[in-house]
Design a protein around this motif. Structure first.
Motif, PDB file in Angstrom:
ATOM      1  N   GLN A 152      -6.998   2.410   2.802  1.00 45.70           N
ATOM      2  CA  GLN A 152      -7.422   1.102   2.294  1.00 45.70           C
ATOM      3  C   GLN A 152      -8.723   0.700   2.963  1.00 45.70           C
ATOM      4  OE1 GLN A 152      -4.372  -1.818   2.863  1.00 45.70           O
ATOM      5  NE2 GLN A 152      -2.928  -0.785   1.469  1.00 45.70           N
TER       6      GLN A 152
ATOM      7  N   GLY B 107       0.818  -1.202   0.000  1.00 43.02           N
ATOM      8  CA  GLY B 107       0.000   0.000   0.000  1.00 43.02           C
ATOM      9  C   GLY B 107       0.848   1.247   0.000  1.00 43.02           C
TER      10      GLY B 107
ATOM     11  N   GLN C 184      -5.553  -2.998  -4.872  1.00 43.63           N
ATOM     12  CA  GLN C 184      -5.827  -1.584  -5.104  1.00 43.63           C
ATOM     13  C   GLN C 184      -4.854  -1.114  -6.179  1.00 43.63           C
ATOM     14  OE1 GLN C 184      -4.927   0.906  -1.692  1.00 43.63           O
ATOM     15  NE2 GLN C 184      -6.890   1.942  -1.795  1.00 43.63           N
TER      16      GLN C 184
ATOM     17  N   THR D 270      -3.492  -5.234  -0.538  1.00 45.67           N
ATOM     18  CA  THR D 270      -3.806  -4.558   0.716  1.00 45.67           C
ATOM     19  C   THR D 270      -3.704  -5.513   1.887  1.00 45.67           C
ATOM     20  OG1 THR D 270      -6.166  -4.999   0.592  1.00 45.67           O
ATOM     21  CG2 THR D 270      -5.372  -3.001  -0.490  1.00 45.67           C
TER      22      THR D 270
END
Lengths: 190, 563
Positions: free
Chosen positions: A58, A52, B216, B210
């Motif tokens: 998130q 990330g 993502q 994630t």
């Protein structure tokens, strides 16, 4: 007329070269040299996997993690955006009452009238990485129970929240907040 | 509101005031052709540019030729930007393999960026390649701002020169604005933004796994270089869809503070440059104080409304469409700043603001974007109101109106009225059309009065060359792309052409020396009159329409009614 047009095209070409090619490349050069991690998205790497970005929120809806804010795009950044519901929207009114019920269901120890507003309302970008420290503290009981934490580890978790809380920048700009992704990473290490 | 909230607002205002003379003096030097600290760096480049385009920098032109050059240059910009969007799939730097843009969206975006509006019917990260963002949009961010600065400088020359038809050289004004003002400030600001976390790279979009086990896709790109000029040039077109709410575009409270400050920086500074050029900094400061007064008044109303409870949602804090790191105060401050200046970048979704906090941005735009306003554009818009004010004051006391020693005649007043009416006409006519047509209404995200506000806001934003939106409206349709495109052109050139005509006419006149009978335009009496004219002429035009939107919504909200 013709000379003016030729000048227009020429000066447009010169300025395009300067502002559209030289300038962005120059900034990229400096950025990659001075702030390489930030220029490339403040990515967090664990093992050999990118898990990330420190800046991008998130989706967290599992009971063993701190929840992030509601998001109009469900934390899918392609593209970013908010709900754009107005102040008299019946849809938003319904969403708020659903989210309240959901919160009370998963965090039965917290007072439904004291849920921080950001946990009931979606952010502007849909990618807000932060929640308020209060919203994190309200979730401690649930997480401790879900992870079978002893009282001692629960206290450690509360300390992690205190440690990770970001004060206003330079102590006067912006709001007090906590980054949900880095908090959950710390939670996993506990 | 806490003490810290007030402190941040005061600090913002103090810095705007403090930086105005600093940048103002610098810009004065640039346009007077004096040497500045930037000349050792960019001086050679300036000379080289004139050689390449074969222009004699000392040759000046009259208003018609100046205007004609400006229009041609803008036309070239629109055509180029339109074409590269139409073929972006065949062009390099497109790691996300984005397809070519539809013709009406490409046309809308081309007009939007050339007119300094930067209205966005598309979403940056899913529509445009790095090539288009950089070679197309970033360039227009610079040159549309430089065009605005050129117009105000030509207008000031018209006011300060006498019995000449020469207004300057458009190519020189354009080049100097870009090289000495916009480029150095952008370089500095872009680097600071990267230091705060704004991305600046040519990487492919990053797929991340994630923590909770999902995926993502994170968009990347040369964002910082574009965002710096987007704020400084009061452009406002985001690199990403969420604009300055996106954490990659505005990652921290500090980046946010600077993004607000840079919106006012040049427009504020230009009031000082104006004073210097007409030979009295008091004239410049009077305009500055009028702008500051209107800014603070709008901010006060907006903060009051946003902090007041919304009974519909159970009186919780108004965090819908806002980011946690900015909170309510910095979101409201940004919304007022970005609509006072015709910037239009947003760090919160204006669609979700409370009714009156959503109305303040609308009024800011309806007043003609004169509260600091777009770079250059704000100040020449203000001159429209100054001309109307001295005209009305002249009528009241029965004297020939004068401004800075120039007699204001029928021609100037006619042109000022054309500039003023062309935008009002465009806003009201198109809002009415969209409100009664199926293709206008099918784009709405909200119903009831708020739906009307979405349409009204869109055309106001386009005519004011602002570019912010009640973003629930789906404007990427054939009707909205074309209608808003036309309104943006009217809002830009419907003001620029009359203003340059005024400049040409004034330059030809003699300057009457100041006497005891001169109506002063640098004191509180004049400032108050000017504020009154702005509010009455600019504001009252829209009052009936505003009462159908935000005003009635405010009343209904307090009765707990939803739609």
């Amino acid at each position: 007329m013709k000379t003016q047009l030729i000048i227009s095209i020429k000066i447009f070409a010169v300025l395009t070269l300067l502002c559209g090619i030289v300038y962005p490349l120059f900034i990229t050069g400096i950025a990659q040299l001075v702030f390489p991690a930030k220029a490339n998205g403040s990515l967090i790497v664990q093992g050999n996997k990118v898990i990330g970005s420190e800046l991008i929120g998130q989706k967290f809806d599992s009971i063993i993690y701190f929840s992030s804010r509601p998001s109009a795009i469900d934390y899918n950044p392609m593209p970013s955006g908010g709900s754009n519901f107005g102040p008299t929207s019946s849809k938003l009114k319904q969403l708020i009452s659903d989210r309240k019920a959901q919160w009370v269901k998963s965090n039965p120890t917290s007072d439904p009238e004291k849920i921080p507003a950001e946990m009931l309302l979606a952010s502007a970008s849909g990618l807000d990485p932060h929640i308020s420290p209060k919203a994190a503290l309200l979730q401690v009981d649930r997480i401790a129970k879900a992870r079978n934490f002893s009282e001692e580890r629960k206290q450690q978790l509360i300390k992690v929240i205190t440690d990770q809380t970001e004060s206003p920048q330079f102590s006067f700009l912006g709001e007090t907040r906590i980054n949900v992704l880095t908090l959950n990473l710390a939670l996993d290490k506990l | 509101m806490t003490t810290l909230d007030y402190f941040q607002i005061f600090l913002f205002i103090a810095l705007v005031i403090a930086l105005t003379p600093v940048l103002g003096k610098f810009m004065y030097k640039v346009f007077a052709g004096e040497k500045t600290i930037m000349h050792p760096v960019f001086g050679g480049l300036e000379k080289l540019s004139y050689k390449l385009i074969k222009v004699n920098p000392n040759e000046e032109s009259n208003w018609k030729s100046y205007t004609f050059g400006l229009l041609l240059f803008n036309l070239v910009g629109i055509i180029f930007l339109f074409l590269i969007q139409m073929i972006q799939a065949q062009l390099p730097l497109n790691p996300a393999n984005l397809p070519n843009v539809s013709w009406h969206s490409a046309l809308n975006t081309a007009i939007s960026f050339v007119t300094n509006t930067n209205w966005q019917g598309y979403s940056g990260e899913t529509t445009l390649s790095y090539f288009v963002q950089m070679v197309g949009l970033t360039v227009q961010n610079f040159v549309s701002a430089a065009t605005g600065i050129a117009v105000i400088i030509a207008l000031i020359r018209g006011l300060s020169r006498k019995t000449t038809d020469k207004l300057g050289n458009f190519w020189v004004d354009l080049t100097r604005s870009t090289l000495y003002i916009l480029l150095p400030l952008s370089i500095l600001f872009a680097v600071v933004l990267v230091g705060q976390g704004v991305v600046q790279n040519f990487n492919s979009y990053e797929t991340v796994h994630t923590l909770q086990g999902g995926q993502q896709v994170l968009p990347m790109g040369p964002a910082a270089s574009q965002i710096a000029i987007k704020q400084l040039g009061t452009n406002g077109g985001g690199f990403f869809n969420a604009n300055s709410a996106h954490p990659f575009e505005n990652p921290s409270p500090f980046s946010n503070f600077l993004e607000m400050l840079t919106i006012f920086l040049i427009s504020g500074g230009l009031t000082y440059t104006y004073g210097k050029m007409v030979g009295s900094t008091r004239q410049g400061w009077t305009i500055f104080m009028v702008m500051m007064f209107l800014f603070v008044a709008g901010l006060g109303i907006s903060l009051y409304s946003e902090y007041a409870a919304n009974p519909v949602f159970g009186n919780i804090a108004a965090m819908e469409g806002k980011e946690t790191r900015f909170g309510i105060t910095n979101s409201v401050l940004f919304s007022v700043v970005t609509t006072d200046a015709s910037c239009g970048s947003v760090n919160a979704m204006h669609d979700s603001l409370s009714p009156l906090s959503g109305m303040v941005p609308m009024i800011n735009m309806m007043l003609g974007e004169v509260i600091f306003g777009g770079v250059g554009a704000g100040l020449y818009g203000m001159v429209v109101f100054i001309i109307l004010t001295v005209f009305i004051a002249g009528l009241m006391v029965g004297r020939t109106p004068e401004y800075l020693g120039k007699k204001i005649g029928a021609f100037e007043v006619q042109m000022a009225i054309i500039a003023n009416l062309s935008t009002s006409f465009a806003i009201l006519l198109f809002t009415a059309w969209a409100s009664v047509s199926s293709y206008g209404l099918s784009s709405l995200n909200n119903s009831g009065p708020h739906g009307f506000s979405e349409i009204f806001y869109a055309f106001t934003s386009a005519a004011g060359n602002n570019g912010s939106a009640f973003a629930g409206l789906n404007a990427n349709t054939l009707f909205y792309n074309l209608a808003l495109g036309l309104v943006m052109l009217i809002g830009r050139f419907g003001v620029i052409i009359p203003m340059l005509a005024i400049a040409g006419s004034l330059a030809g006149k003699n300057i009457t020396p100041t006497s005891a009978g001169t109506f002063r335009t640098d004191n509180w009496l004049f400032a108050s009159l000017l504020i009154a004219v702005i509010l009455i002429v600019g504001g009252l035009t829209y009052f009936p329409a505003l009462s159908l939107g935000p005003i009635v919504e405010h009343l209904l909200m307090h009765s707990g009614i939803t739609f």
